[in-house]
Design an enzyme around this catalytic site. Structure first.
Site, PDB file in Angstrom:
ATOM      1  N   LYS A 224       0.820  -1.148   0.013  1.00  0.00           N
ATOM      2  CA  LYS A 224      -0.029  -0.113  -0.178  1.00  0.00           C
ATOM      3  C   LYS A 224       0.666   1.226   0.060  1.00  0.00           C
ATOM      4  O   LYS A 224       0.665   2.098  -0.694  1.00  0.00           O
ATOM      5  CB  LYS A 224      -0.991   0.154   1.159  1.00  0.00           C
ATOM      6  CG  LYS A 224      -1.626   1.294   1.422  1.00  0.00           C
ATOM      7  CD  LYS A 224      -2.318   1.488   2.497  1.00  0.00           C
ATOM      8  CE  LYS A 224      -1.493   1.456   3.930  1.00  0.00           C
ATOM      9  NZ  LYS A 224      -1.340   2.862   4.257  1.00  0.00           N
TER      10      LYS A 224
ATOM     11  N   ASP B 254       4.623  -0.149  12.310  1.00  0.00           N
ATOM     12  CA  ASP B 254       3.263  -0.540  11.833  1.00  0.00           C
ATOM     13  C   ASP B 254       3.295  -1.891  11.945  1.00  0.00           C
ATOM     14  O   ASP B 254       2.015  -2.352  12.117  1.00  0.00           O
ATOM     15  CB  ASP B 254       3.173  -0.460  10.224  1.00  0.00           C
ATOM     16  CG  ASP B 254       2.960   1.217   9.857  1.00  0.00           C
ATOM     17  OD1 ASP B 254       2.809   1.767  10.575  1.00  0.00           O
ATOM     18  OD2 ASP B 254       3.034   1.180   8.655  1.00  0.00           O
TER      19      ASP B 254
ATOM     20  N   ARG C 288      -8.656   0.435   5.034  1.00  0.00           N
ATOM     21  CA  ARG C 288      -7.876   1.341   4.505  1.00  0.00           C
ATOM     22  C   ARG C 288      -6.577   0.606   3.841  1.00  0.00           C
ATOM     23  O   ARG C 288      -5.860   1.136   3.028  1.00  0.00           O
ATOM     24  CB  ARG C 288      -7.592   2.505   5.393  1.00  0.00           C
ATOM     25  CG  ARG C 288      -8.678   3.369   5.706  1.00  0.00           C
ATOM     26  CD  ARG C 288      -7.929   4.544   6.783  1.00  0.00           C
ATOM     27  NE  ARG C 288      -7.035   5.219   5.995  1.00  0.00           N
ATOM     28  CZ  ARG C 288      -6.811   6.324   6.257  1.00  0.00           C
ATOM     29  NH1 ARG C 288      -7.042   6.840   7.416  1.00  0.00           N
ATOM     30  NH2 ARG C 288      -5.682   7.104   5.817  1.00  0.00           N
TER      31      ARG C 288
HETATM   32  C1  UD1 Z   1       5.137   6.406   6.510  1.00  0.00           C
HETATM   33  C2  UD1 Z   1       3.930   5.336   6.445  1.00  0.00           C
HETATM   34  C3  UD1 Z   1       3.450   4.919   7.766  1.00  0.00           C
HETATM   35  C4  UD1 Z   1       4.705   4.336   8.686  1.00  0.00           C
HETATM   36  C5  UD1 Z   1       5.899   5.399   8.928  1.00  0.00           C
HETATM   37  C6  UD1 Z   1       7.004   5.127   9.554  1.00  0.00           C
HETATM   38  C7  UD1 Z   1       2.994   5.689   4.387  1.00  0.00           C
HETATM   39  C8  UD1 Z   1       1.775   6.338   3.658  1.00  0.00           C
HETATM   40  N1  UD1 Z   1       2.772   5.776   5.605  1.00  0.00           N
HETATM   41  O1  UD1 Z   1       4.366   7.244   7.304  1.00  0.00           O
HETATM   42  O2  UD1 Z   1       2.506   3.782   7.590  1.00  0.00           O
HETATM   43  O3  UD1 Z   1       4.288   4.179   9.898  1.00  0.00           O
HETATM   44  O4  UD1 Z   1       6.177   5.765   7.465  1.00  0.00           O
HETATM   45  O5  UD1 Z   1       7.607   3.828   8.899  1.00  0.00           O
HETATM   46  O6  UD1 Z   1       4.125   5.324   3.732  1.00  0.00           O
HETATM   47  N2  UD1 Z   1       8.585  13.754  10.684  1.00  0.00           N
HETATM   48  C9  UD1 Z   1       8.879  14.836  10.850  1.00  0.00           C
HETATM   49  N3  UD1 Z   1       8.813  16.079  10.220  1.00  0.00           N
HETATM   50  C10 UD1 Z   1       8.345  15.824   8.807  1.00  0.00           C
HETATM   51  C11 UD1 Z   1       8.189  14.272   8.555  1.00  0.00           C
HETATM   52  C12 UD1 Z   1       8.198  13.403   9.342  1.00  0.00           C
HETATM   53  O7  UD1 Z   1       9.111  15.248  12.282  1.00  0.00           O
HETATM   54  O8  UD1 Z   1       8.400  16.491   7.851  1.00  0.00           O
HETATM   55  C13 UD1 Z   1       8.473  12.684  11.783  1.00  0.00           C
HETATM   56  C14 UD1 Z   1       7.066  12.004  12.078  1.00  0.00           C
HETATM   57  O9  UD1 Z   1       6.411  12.730  13.221  1.00  0.00           O
HETATM   58  C15 UD1 Z   1       7.744  10.488  12.857  1.00  0.00           C
HETATM   59  C16 UD1 Z   1       8.898  10.559  11.760  1.00  0.00           C
HETATM   60  O10 UD1 Z   1       9.290  11.807  11.333  1.00  0.00           O
HETATM   61  O11 UD1 Z   1       7.847  10.522  13.896  1.00  0.00           O
HETATM   62  C17 UD1 Z   1       8.705   9.422  10.744  1.00  0.00           C
HETATM   63  O12 UD1 Z   1       7.506   9.714   9.865  1.00  0.00           O
HETATM   64  P1  UD1 Z   1       7.296   9.397   8.360  1.00  0.00           P
HETATM   65  O13 UD1 Z   1       8.434   8.417   8.096  1.00  0.00           O
HETATM   66  O14 UD1 Z   1       7.438  10.693   7.607  1.00  0.00           O
HETATM   67  O15 UD1 Z   1       6.170   8.673   8.326  1.00  0.00           O
HETATM   68  P2  UD1 Z   1       5.073   8.809   7.063  1.00  0.00           P
HETATM   69  O16 UD1 Z   1       5.709   8.937   5.904  1.00  0.00           O
HETATM   70  O17 UD1 Z   1       3.938   9.896   7.572  1.00  0.00           O
END
Ligand code: UD1
Length: 432
Positions: free
Chosen positions: A23, A306, A398
């Site tokens: 996904k 996850d 989802r």
């Molecule tokens: C993706 C996955 C999600 C998974 C996560 C971690 C998708 C659609 N979702 O979410 O299922 O749980 O990776 O493997 O692929 N952060 C910041 N600033 C930013 C971006 C992120 O501080 O600009 C922090 C977040 O709050 C979090 C960490 O970085 O603590 C990791 O987040 P991130 O890897 O970006 O997760 P997603 O891409 O949202």
């Protein structure tokens, strides 16, 4: 009460299950497809609601979306006319923000509603914005919309302050068509990052190093159409592996990339489950006497956040105390209260859950607080004595294709019901 799953528990899951497309890779790849004016054919899409929502968002831009069958779509970005994505889509699915990277990369302007927080904690996007700005874009926030625009996008070095999947992908999307070379340092290394890079490369992009913490993107002038098959879903596969262990069952999980599963396999083995890798399958044989273990969620190749709720369920029956530390998201233990109602003994302190041995689970009505926690509650219901009702299954749907069908194929007694009458009928049938 709405649509729900009713489960009659006390079942060991046994048999074979086939895993669908990833996904989280699919979400980024669909958004990436509009970077070309030619048609991209994407295969092995999972049939889950997050994907349908994103396809609708893509259609709303004016791109041509042809759903060939449940698992295949053709996307042509030539007809994109709107570079603005409504809050309605972002509200339903955060990953619509990948369209910000694609639209900015291709048209040099894009507007996407700012995603809010979500059930697993506040989720900032500062690193995405930092990346776009470093490439030369101006990013403003107005009326709840992130508005990004640029005269030119020019490659540069971008160091991510936190390892983030979303920002790594969004910066790749914005920079594939930029002038010169972009280097992303401290990049995330998840399998779906590699899959997105492979997809873009199959369109003519020049991306090297995906899967390491340094990704190098040489900008190209344009991208062509492609035909691409998405990798298997690491988390769906992991969920069935843990379900095998937690129920004391025996499952062959087919169509997986065993390398992607190493963190999960290692923990299951440490607990005492027997994990056997094939070329593209993994067999997990559970037992009754697990050893406790400690887990800390980390970016790949660490233990995936996850998989944290599902693993908690398995650890509830280990012979001692286990500790799970959640280091990625701040609010990912909401499901613990629901599990406690089924008989789990778990104490949450900050980002740590301390899990003591439970003697048994008993069925209850529980509500899924998010996607992966929802899957964990279903596994708990399959273990529990008596009937469990899992509500808010929209979360589960989802991200899990035909979860009920696949579980039934493994011997679970579970049904998706809408009315109280249907629920009652299931209870009567399974009691007599
Ligand atoms: C993706 C996955 C999600 C998974 C996560 C971690 C998708 C659609 N979702 O979410 O299922 O749980 O990776 O493997 O692929 N952060 C910041 N600033 C930013 C971006 C992120 O501080 O600009 C922090 C977040 O709050 C979090 C960490 O970085 O603590 C990791 O987040 P991130 O890897 O970006 O997760 P997603 O891409 O949202």
């Amino acid at each position: 009460m709405g649509d729900r799953y009713i489960i009659k528990g006390n079942t060991k899951l046994v048999g074979e299950v086939s895993i669908g497309g990833a996904k989280n890779a699919a979400l980024a790849i669909l958004a990436a497809a509009i970077l070309s004016d030619e048609t991209c054919t994407i295969e092995n899409l999972p049939k889950v609601s997050d994907i349908s929502v994103l396809l609708s968002a893509i259609e709303q831009t004016g791109a041509k979306v042809d759903r060939v069958d449940d698992h295949t779509v053709k996307i042509c970005g030539k007809t994109v006319s709107t570079k603005s994505i409504d809050y309605d889509f972002i509200r339903k699915i955060r990953a619509s923000y990948y369209l910000l990277g694609s639209l900015l990369g291709k048209y040099k302007n894009a507007e996407v509603a700012l995603p809010g927080g979500c059930n697993i904690g506040s989720r900032p996007i500062d690193q995405h914005i930092k990346g776009f700005e470093a490439l030369g874009a101006t990013v403003k926030l107005e009326h709840g919309m992130i508005i990004a625009s640029a005269d030119r996008l020019v490659g540069t070095n971008i160091y991510l302050d936190v390892v983030t999947v979303g920002a790594t992908i969004n910066i790749m999307l914005a920079s594939v068509l930029a002038e010169g070379t972009t280097i992303i340092e401290n990049a995330a290394k998840e399998p779906h990052i590699v899959d997105v890079a492979n997809f873009l490369n199959s369109m003519g992009a020049e991306i090297k190093g995906a899967g390491t913490d340094l990704i190098k993107i040489n900008g190209v002038q344009k991208l062509h159409g492609t035909q691409y098959m998405i990798i298997p879903d690491q988390i769906e596969a992991g969920t069935f592996m843990v379900a095998a262990a937690a129920t004391g069952g025996d499952i062959v999980v087919k169509n997986v990339i065993p390398k992607h599963m190493e963190a999960i396999s290692a923990k299951l083995q440490e607990m005492g489950a027997v994990v056997t890798e094939g070329d593209d399958s993994i067999r997990v044989v559970g037992n009754q006497e697990y050893k406790p273990t400690n887990i800390k969620t980390l970016p790949y190749p660490g233990f995936p956040t996850d998989m944290q709720p599902q693993m908690t369920v398995a650890l509830c029956f280990a012979q001692g105390t286990s500790i799970i530390t959640e280091s990625i998201f701040e609010n990912r233990f909401k499901y613990v209260d629901e599990l406690s109602r089924m008989g789990a003994t778990i104490k949450v302190e900050g980002n740590t859950a301390i899990i003591e041995k439970s003697s048994k689970f008993t069925g209850a009505t529980v509500s899924a607080p998010d996607l992966r926690a929802g899957a964990a509650l279903v596994i708990a219901g399959i273990i529990a004595d008596g009937f469990t009702v899992v509500e808010r299954i929209d979360y589960i749907e989802r991200g899990y294709e035909d979860f009920v069908g696949k579980l039934c194929g493994l011997g679970a007694q579970i049904q998706r019901v809408t009315t109280d009458k249907e629920e009652q009928k299931f209870r009567l049938k399974k009691t007599s």
